[in-house]
Design a protein around this motif. Structure first.
Motif, PDB file in Angstrom:
ATOM      1  N   THR A  79    -164.327  26.574 -43.408  1.00 21.04           N
ATOM      2  CA  THR A  79    -165.295  26.245 -42.367  1.00 21.04           C
ATOM      3  C   THR A  79    -166.272  25.200 -42.892  1.00 21.04           C
ATOM      4  OG1 THR A  79    -165.129  28.520 -41.587  1.00 21.04           O
ATOM      5  CG2 THR A  79    -166.954  27.220 -40.738  1.00 21.04           C
ATOM      6  N   GLN A  80    -166.728  24.354 -41.992  1.00 19.10           N
ATOM      7  CA  GLN A  80    -167.696  23.335 -42.401  1.00 19.10           C
ATOM      8  C   GLN A  80    -168.925  23.989 -43.035  1.00 19.10           C
ATOM      9  OE1 GLN A  80    -168.709  20.740 -39.167  1.00 19.10           O
ATOM     10  NE2 GLN A  80    -166.802  19.567 -39.291  1.00 19.10           N
ATOM     11  N   GLU A  84    -162.992  17.258 -47.194  1.00 19.78           N
ATOM     12  CA  GLU A  84    -164.025  17.595 -46.229  1.00 19.78           C
ATOM     13  C   GLU A  84    -163.574  17.432 -44.789  1.00 19.78           C
ATOM     14  OE1 GLU A  84    -167.702  19.020 -45.073  1.00 19.78           O
ATOM     15  OE2 GLU A  84    -166.901  18.876 -47.115  1.00 19.78           O
ATOM     16  N   TYR A  85    -162.714  16.418 -44.519  1.00 19.15           N
ATOM     17  CA  TYR A  85    -162.298  16.174 -43.134  1.00 19.15           C
ATOM     18  C   TYR A  85    -161.380  17.278 -42.594  1.00 19.15           C
ATOM     19  CZ  TYR A  85    -157.926  14.392 -45.238  1.00 19.15           C
ATOM     20  OH  TYR A  85    -156.757  14.260 -45.937  1.00 19.15           O
ATOM     21  N   LEU A  86    -160.901  18.144 -43.464  1.00 18.49           N
ATOM     22  CA  LEU A  86    -160.078  19.270 -43.002  1.00 18.49           C
ATOM     23  C   LEU A  86    -160.899  20.544 -42.802  1.00 18.49           C
ATOM     24  CD1 LEU A  86    -156.792  18.848 -45.095  1.00 18.49           C
ATOM     25  CD2 LEU A  86    -157.159  18.342 -42.676  1.00 18.49           C
ATOM     26  N   HIS A  87    -162.192  20.464 -43.033  1.00 19.79           N
ATOM     27  CA  HIS A  87    -163.061  21.616 -42.779  1.00 19.79           C
ATOM     28  C   HIS A  87    -163.359  21.685 -41.279  1.00 19.79           C
ATOM     29  CE1 HIS A  87    -164.699  22.209 -47.121  1.00 19.79           C
ATOM     30  NE2 HIS A  87    -163.457  21.732 -47.126  1.00 19.79           N
ATOM     31  N   LEU A  88    -163.109  22.843 -40.688  1.00 18.92           N
ATOM     32  CA  LEU A  88    -163.282  23.008 -39.245  1.00 18.92           C
ATOM     33  C   LEU A  88    -164.611  23.669 -38.916  1.00 18.92           C
ATOM     34  CD1 LEU A  88    -159.716  24.252 -38.254  1.00 18.92           C
ATOM     35  CD2 LEU A  88    -160.543  21.909 -38.376  1.00 18.92           C
ATOM     36  N   THR A  89    -165.063  23.403 -37.703  1.00 21.87           N
ATOM     37  CA  THR A  89    -166.285  24.054 -37.231  1.00 21.87           C
ATOM     38  C   THR A  89    -165.962  25.471 -36.763  1.00 21.87           C
ATOM     39  OG1 THR A  89    -166.030  23.300 -34.951  1.00 21.87           O
ATOM     40  CG2 THR A  89    -167.176  21.824 -36.465  1.00 21.87           C
ATOM     41  N   VAL A  90    -167.003  26.263 -36.577  1.00 25.80           N
ATOM     42  CA  VAL A  90    -166.819  27.637 -36.091  1.00 25.80           C
ATOM     43  C   VAL A  90    -166.190  27.626 -34.698  1.00 25.80           C
ATOM     44  CG1 VAL A  90    -168.010  29.763 -35.441  1.00 25.80           C
ATOM     45  CG2 VAL A  90    -168.729  28.510 -37.480  1.00 25.80           C
ATOM     46  N   GLN A 113    -164.199  25.383 -33.390  1.00 24.67           N
ATOM     47  CA  GLN A 113    -162.784  25.022 -33.495  1.00 24.67           C
ATOM     48  C   GLN A 113    -161.942  26.219 -33.931  1.00 24.67           C
ATOM     49  OE1 GLN A 113    -163.272  21.680 -36.182  1.00 24.67           O
ATOM     50  NE2 GLN A 113    -162.873  20.202 -34.545  1.00 24.67           N
ATOM     51  N   LYS A 114    -162.482  27.013 -34.848  1.00 24.40           N
ATOM     52  CA  LYS A 114    -161.744  28.202 -35.279  1.00 24.40           C
ATOM     53  C   LYS A 114    -161.680  29.258 -34.178  1.00 24.40           C
ATOM     54  CE  LYS A 114    -161.843  28.037 -40.262  1.00 24.40           C
ATOM     55  NZ  LYS A 114    -161.859  28.868 -41.479  1.00 24.40           N
TER      56      LYS A 114
END
Length: 206
Positions: free
Chosen positions: A170-171, A180-186, A188-189
């Motif tokens: 998670t971001q 970092e660009y593969l870290h998702l927001t809450v 999005q999850k």
């Protein structure tokens, strides 16, 4: 005195509106191996239906049970699974039982005959005399099994994508070797989890 708007729900006597009243399959025409029964509900209350058959192993019904809302219709797909010369001229019967919501006793029923012919040019009257069907007054109707289907590649791929998305960090998380660009927001999850739930229901129903 006010007239009754709805028919009396006498067991087994509610008029059933279904088309066609006979299913004809042709061995030389693959497009005819799948026939459609259309059930119409003209009443002001919902109806439940159940499809039974005298030879359930020879057929598959996509939706052998279901509900028809008031003023609506539903298509019931019936596929012949044993297209062979030994079944030419054989007459089987389907029974469509209708129930009122919340009741177990059928309030209406309709019988539909089914026959397999070698080809569209064959004289059905001649085949009828050689039919292997049983006496209409002494037949046993049983439930037709719903065909098992495997989930499509798109559904499986979507499930895999959602699972991978949920496994990504998670971001805001640190100490991660993933870019970092593969870290998702809450959010999005949450969307991935919701879609995965829907896909799982589709897979379990197939």
């Amino acid at each position: 005195m006010q007239l009754e708007r709805q028919p009396r729900l006498v067991d087994g006597q509610l008029p059933i509106f279904v088309f066609p009243t006979e299913l004809v399959y042709f061995a030389d025409d693959p497009s005819s191996h799948k026939q459609v029964l259309t059930l119409y509900n003209p009443y002001e209350f919902s109806l439940r239906f159940k499809v039974l058959c005298t030879s359930p192993k020879r057929y598959s019904v996509v939706d052998s049970e279901g509900t028809v809302r008031p003023g609506c219709c539903i298509d019931i797909v019936i596929r012949h699974k044993e297209i062979s010369e030994s079944n030419y001229g054989r007459r089987d019967r389907f029974r469509l039982n209708i129930y009122e919501q919340g009741r177990r006793q059928a309030i209406g029923r309709k019988d539909i005959s089914a026959i397999l012919l070698p080809n569209a040019r064959e004289d059905s009257d001649e085949l009828e005399t050689a039919s292997h069907s049983t006496d209409p007054g002494n037949v046993l109707f049983t439930t037709v099994a719903r065909p098992r289907t495997s989930p499509g590649a798109t559904v499986v791929l979507l499930a895999v994508v959602c699972i991978v998305a949920l496994m990504l960090p998670t971001q805001g998380e640190k100490q991660s070797h993933i870019p970092e660009y593969l870290h998702l927001t809450v959010n999005q999850k949450l969307i991935a989890a919701y879609v995965l739930g829907l896909v799982t229901m589709v897979i379990l129903r197939t």
